[in-house]
Design an enzyme around this catalytic site. Structure first.
Site, mmCIF file in Angstrom:
data_model
loop_
_atom_site.group_PDB
_atom_site.id
_atom_site.type_symbol
_atom_site.label_atom_id
_atom_site.label_comp_id
_atom_site.label_asym_id
_atom_site.label_seq_id
_atom_site.Cartn_x
_atom_site.Cartn_y
_atom_site.Cartn_z
ATOM 1 N N ASP A 162 33.780 44.280 19.438
ATOM 2 C CA ASP A 162 33.962 43.695 20.763
ATOM 3 C C ASP A 162 35.397 43.916 21.223
ATOM 4 O O ASP A 162 36.347 43.767 20.453
ATOM 5 C CB ASP A 162 33.667 42.194 20.732
ATOM 6 C CG ASP A 162 32.182 41.881 20.629
ATOM 7 O OD1 ASP A 162 31.380 42.828 20.721
ATOM 8 O OD2 ASP A 162 31.827 40.705 20.448
ATOM 9 N N ASP B 39 42.307 37.653 27.332
ATOM 10 C CA ASP B 39 41.798 37.008 26.121
ATOM 11 C C ASP B 39 42.964 36.537 25.251
ATOM 12 O O ASP B 39 42.976 35.412 24.747
ATOM 13 C CB ASP B 39 40.947 37.990 25.297
ATOM 14 C CG ASP B 39 39.563 38.221 25.865
ATOM 15 O OD1 ASP B 39 38.935 37.250 26.320
ATOM 16 O OD2 ASP B 39 39.105 39.374 25.833
ATOM 17 N N GLU C 209 37.756 32.644 18.740
ATOM 18 C CA GLU C 209 37.114 33.958 18.769
ATOM 19 C C GLU C 209 38.140 35.073 18.622
ATOM 20 O O GLU C 209 37.833 36.155 18.121
ATOM 21 C CB GLU C 209 36.335 34.161 20.074
ATOM 22 C CG GLU C 209 35.592 35.487 20.104
ATOM 23 C CD GLU C 209 34.870 35.757 21.399
ATOM 24 O OE1 GLU C 209 33.949 36.581 21.391
ATOM 25 O OE2 GLU C 209 35.237 35.160 22.425
ATOM 26 N N GLU C 210 39.374 34.804 19.036
ATOM 27 C CA GLU C 210 40.392 35.845 19.048
ATOM 28 C C GLU C 210 41.128 36.003 17.728
ATOM 29 O O GLU C 210 42.044 36.820 17.632
ATOM 30 C CB GLU C 210 41.398 35.550 20.169
ATOM 31 C CG GLU C 210 40.772 35.428 21.549
ATOM 32 C CD GLU C 210 39.908 36.630 21.911
ATOM 33 O OE1 GLU C 210 40.295 37.774 21.591
ATOM 34 O OE2 GLU C 210 38.824 36.422 22.496
ATOM 35 N N ASP D 112 36.268 29.417 22.278
ATOM 36 C CA ASP D 112 36.208 30.754 22.860
ATOM 37 C C ASP D 112 37.154 30.680 24.050
ATOM 38 O O ASP D 112 36.807 30.110 25.095
ATOM 39 C CB ASP D 112 34.788 31.102 23.312
ATOM 40 C CG ASP D 112 34.700 32.488 23.930
ATOM 41 O OD1 ASP D 112 35.756 33.113 24.167
ATOM 42 O OD2 ASP D 112 33.577 32.953 24.196
ATOM 43 N N LEU E 205 38.201 32.627 26.340
ATOM 44 C CA LEU E 205 37.817 33.199 27.624
ATOM 45 C C LEU E 205 36.427 33.817 27.520
ATOM 46 O O LEU E 205 36.276 35.020 27.301
ATOM 47 C CB LEU E 205 38.844 34.237 28.095
ATOM 48 C CG LEU E 205 38.783 34.493 29.605
ATOM 49 C CD1 LEU E 205 39.241 33.259 30.374
ATOM 50 C CD2 LEU E 205 39.637 35.680 29.990
ATOM 51 N N ASP E 206 35.422 32.983 27.703
ATOM 52 C CA ASP E 206 34.043 33.464 27.716
ATOM 53 C C ASP E 206 33.795 34.261 28.990
ATOM 54 O O ASP E 206 34.205 33.868 30.078
ATOM 55 C CB ASP E 206 33.085 32.263 27.673
ATOM 56 C CG ASP E 206 31.633 32.691 27.725
ATOM 57 O OD1 ASP E 206 31.143 33.227 26.726
ATOM 58 O OD2 ASP E 206 31.000 32.505 28.783
ATOM 59 N N GLU F 68 30.340 28.808 20.600
ATOM 60 C CA GLU F 68 29.593 29.040 21.834
ATOM 61 C C GLU F 68 28.294 28.228 21.820
ATOM 62 O O GLU F 68 28.091 27.342 22.645
ATOM 63 C CB GLU F 68 29.311 30.536 22.025
ATOM 64 C CG GLU F 68 30.572 31.333 22.335
ATOM 65 C CD GLU F 68 30.325 32.835 22.448
ATOM 66 O OE1 GLU F 68 30.948 33.450 23.339
ATOM 67 O OE2 GLU F 68 29.539 33.389 21.656
#
Length: 341
Positions: free
Chosen positions: A61, A67, A89-90, A108, A110-111, A269
C-alpha cells in the site's frame, strides 16, 4: 440554541472516574489533531503536494505525504495524554508513548488517503483500549473503551462512542470547538442502499455475488424492491452516510491475490467502526461473525467487513450460511433468491 461542547460532554461523562478522565483526555487530543489535519486538507494544493507518494508499506500500500504528516500530528497530540501504547497504520510496530499511561490507542491517521487530491472526504479513525501490557492492541473489539472517527468534508465532524450510544459533533470554525449535533445517532434497521466496489464482481464468492444479484434484480427479483448503489471509496464517508440515512457497506474478501481476507484492518478500522455501529443500533460482521468478537493476532491484521442496517447485515450473514442456504441459480430459478423481504 446552545449546544454542548465535546469538552463538556466528556467532562460530564467522566466525572469521578479516573479511567474515564484518561479516555476523555485521549479523545480531546485526537480532536485537536483532527482540527490541524482538517486545516491542511482545506488548503488543498496551497498546503503543498499532500498526495505525493512518500513510500510503500510492507504489503505494498502506498504512503502519501499527508499520511505521514497526519501520523505525526496524531502522535504529537497523544504524547500529552495518558497513552502507554500507540499503534498506527503508518508504523510497522506499536510504539510506547507514556510508560505509566492507562490506555492503548490504535489509529488510521488518514483513511481514504487515495482521495486526497480529488477533494473528497477522508478521515481519521481511532480505537481506545485499556492498557494491559505489550499485547494491549490485540484485545477483541468488545474491550474498547471508546472509538470514533473524524470526517474531513464540507463539515469537519467527530463521530464518537464511549459505550453510551453514538454521538456526532461538528466543528464550529468560529470558536474552534466541536459542538454536539446528534445526541443519539441511530442506524435504521431496513435499507434500500448498499455500498460495494462493483468492479470486483468477478472475484467475489457465491454468497456476495448472489446477494448483489438479488439487490440488482429490484422489484422483479426476490427482494421485491429497488436498491441504489452508493460507493465513495472512502470508508469514513460511507460510515457517515449510513449513520445519517441507513444502508449497508460491504468490503468482502475475494479471489484476488492478497485479498482473501479483505483489505481493511481489524484493529484500527473494523473494530472502531463496529463499536460505533453497534452503539447506533446497527451491526458489523466479517460476513458471518460479529467483528467485536474477533481476537486480533497482529496489529495490521486484515478482515472482511460488512456493516450498517442490522436487518441487511444479518441477511448477508445468512447468505454465507453454506451451500444449502444459497439461492438456486439454475435457468428455471435464475431470478430466485435466498430470502424474500
Amino acid at each position: 440554541m446552545t449546544r454542548p461542547t465535546l469538552q463538556g460532554h466528556l467532562d460530564g461523562w467522566s466525572q469521578g472516574d479516573d479511567l474515564r478522565r484518561d479516555v476523555a483526555s485521549a479523545v480531546l487530543a485526537l480532536a485537536a489533531a483532527g482540527i490541524r489535519i482538517s486545516e491542511l486538507l482545506a488548503a488543498g494544493p496551497l498546503a503543498g503536494a499532500l498526495a505525493t507518494v512518500r513510500g510503500h508499506h510492507a504489503d505494498g500500500d502506498s504512503q502519501k505525504e499527508l499520511d505521514v504528516i497526519a501520523d505525526d500530528l496524531v502522535r504529537e497530540a497523544l504524547a500529552a495524554a495518558p497513552v502507554a501504547l500507540l499503534g498506527s497504520e503508518e508504523a510497522d510496530e506499536a510504539v510506547t508513548l507514556a510508560p505509566a499511561g492507562t490506555l492503548a490507542v490504535a489509529v488510521d491517521p488518514l483513511d481514504g488517503s487515495s482521495n486526497i487530491d480529488s477533494n473528497m472526504s477522508v478521515g481519521t479513525i481511532f480505537s481506545i483500549l485499556p492498557f494491559v501490557g505489550a499485547d494491549s492492541l490485540l484485545q477483541p473489539g468488545s474491550a474498547q473503551l471508546a472509538a470514533g472517527f473524524l470526517l474531513y468534508g464540507p463539515q469537519t465532524a467527530l463521530v464518537l462512542t464511549v459505550g453510551a450510544g453514538t454521538q456526532v459533533f461538528t466543528l464550529d470554525r468560529a470558536t474552534g470547538a466541536f459542538l454536539l449535533s446528534e445526541a443519539r445517532a441511530f442506524v435504521v434497521p431496513e435499507t434500500a442502499e448498499y455500498a460495494i466496489n462493483g468492479s470486483n464482481l468477478r472475484h467475489w464468492d457465491g454468497a456476495i455475488r448472489s446477494y448483489v444479484d438479488d439487490c440488482q434484480a429490484g422489484t422483479e427479483g426476490p427482494r421485491g424492491k429497488d436498491f441504489n448503489t452508493r460507493w465513495v471509496a472512502s470508508m469514513v464517508a460511507d460510515v457517515y452516510r449510513i449513520l445519517v440515512r441507513g444502508g449497508v457497506y460491504l468490503y468482502p474478501g475475494d479471489a484476488r491475490g492478497g485479498y482473501a481476507q479483505g483489505r481493511l484492518r481489524l484493529v484500527y478500522e473494523a473494530n472502531p467502526i463496529a463499536f460505533l455501529m453497534e452503539q447506533a443500533q446497527g451491526a458489523a460482521t466479517d460476513g458471518s461473525r460479529p467483528i467485536l468478537d474477533l481476537i486480533p493476532t497482529h496489529l495490521h491484521q486484515r478482515v472482511p467487513l460488512v456493516f450498517g442496517s442490522r436487518a441487511e447485515v444479518e441477511r448477508i450473514a445468512r447468505y454465507h450460511g453454506g451451500a444449502s442456504a444459497m439461492p438456486e441459480r439454475s435457468p428455471l430459478f435464475g431470478r430466485r433468491g435466498l430470502l424474500r423481504a
